[in-house]
Design a protein around this motif. Structure first.
Motif, PDB file in Angstrom:
ATOM      1  N   ASP A  66      39.188  42.636  42.112  1.00  0.00           N
ATOM      2  CA  ASP A  66      39.820  43.934  41.858  1.00  0.00           C
ATOM      3  C   ASP A  66      38.881  45.086  42.211  1.00  0.00           C
ATOM      4  O   ASP A  66      39.297  46.076  42.819  1.00  0.00           O
ATOM      5  CB  ASP A  66      40.268  44.058  40.400  1.00  0.00           C
ATOM      6  CG  ASP A  66      41.458  43.183  40.064  1.00  0.00           C
ATOM      7  OD1 ASP A  66      42.100  42.643  40.996  1.00  0.00           O
ATOM      8  OD2 ASP A  66      41.750  43.031  38.862  1.00  0.00           O
ATOM      9  N   THR A  69      38.654  45.361  45.963  1.00  0.00           N
ATOM     10  CA  THR A  69      39.944  45.802  46.511  1.00  0.00           C
ATOM     11  C   THR A  69      40.101  47.309  46.376  1.00  0.00           C
ATOM     12  O   THR A  69      40.670  47.964  47.255  1.00  0.00           O
ATOM     13  CB  THR A  69      41.103  45.079  45.793  1.00  0.00           C
ATOM     14  OG1 THR A  69      40.972  43.669  46.009  1.00  0.00           O
ATOM     15  CG2 THR A  69      42.451  45.535  46.313  1.00  0.00           C
ATOM     16  N   SER A  83      30.608  44.857  48.645  1.00  0.00           N
ATOM     17  CA  SER A  83      31.535  43.875  49.191  1.00  0.00           C
ATOM     18  C   SER A  83      30.989  43.350  50.509  1.00  0.00           C
ATOM     19  O   SER A  83      30.404  44.102  51.272  1.00  0.00           O
ATOM     20  CB  SER A  83      32.884  44.554  49.410  1.00  0.00           C
ATOM     21  OG  SER A  83      33.804  43.663  49.953  1.00  0.00           O
TER      22      SER A  83
END
Length: 130
Positions: A66, A69, A83
């Motif tokens: 999450d 994202t 990320s």
């Protein structure tokens, strides 16, 4: 502890926890990103046939998915990790009973399983033991 690509972690379909409270996942995501400590414990994986399988920490994994994202960063050990990397700890070879025991222990001690998920997990563990 090592950093691995979040997409390399495979979540087996036979996981004990079936229900995830989105509010609790959101709180965990916020804690991982913004608290002074961040992520306290990496997820636990095992290497099998050159693939990483999740042993414990599915709630943490979902929270980290999450975060990435939504364009955030994971805070771990006083540093921000971007990320697609996530911290994990690899365990040695576990047989199926040891894997299920590790997962059940994690689920009971972190965020209680629903009574249905716990009963099913304990039933499956008992069947493996007998």
């Amino acid at each position: 502890m090592q950093l691995v690509n979040i997409n390399a972690v495979i979540v087996p379909e036979s996981r004990q926890r079936k229900v995830f409270d989105q509010r609790q996942l959101n709180e965990l995501s916020e804690s991982i990103q913004y608290s002074a400590i961040g992520l306290q414990h990496p997820i636990i994986v095992r290497l099998q046939n050159d693939k990483l399988f999740l042993v414990s920490g599915e709630r943490r994994l979902r929270a980290m998915i999450d975060i990435y994202t939504l364009g955030g960063k994971i805070k771990f050990a006083g540093k921000f990790i971007e990320s697609p990397l996530i911290p994990c700890t690899e365990v040695g070879e576990l047989n199926e009973i040891e894997r299920m025991e590790a997962e059940l222990d994690e689920n009971i001690n972190r965020a209680e399983l629903s009574w249905q998920d716990r009963a099913l997990a304990e039933q499956q563990l008992l069947a493996l033991r007998t």
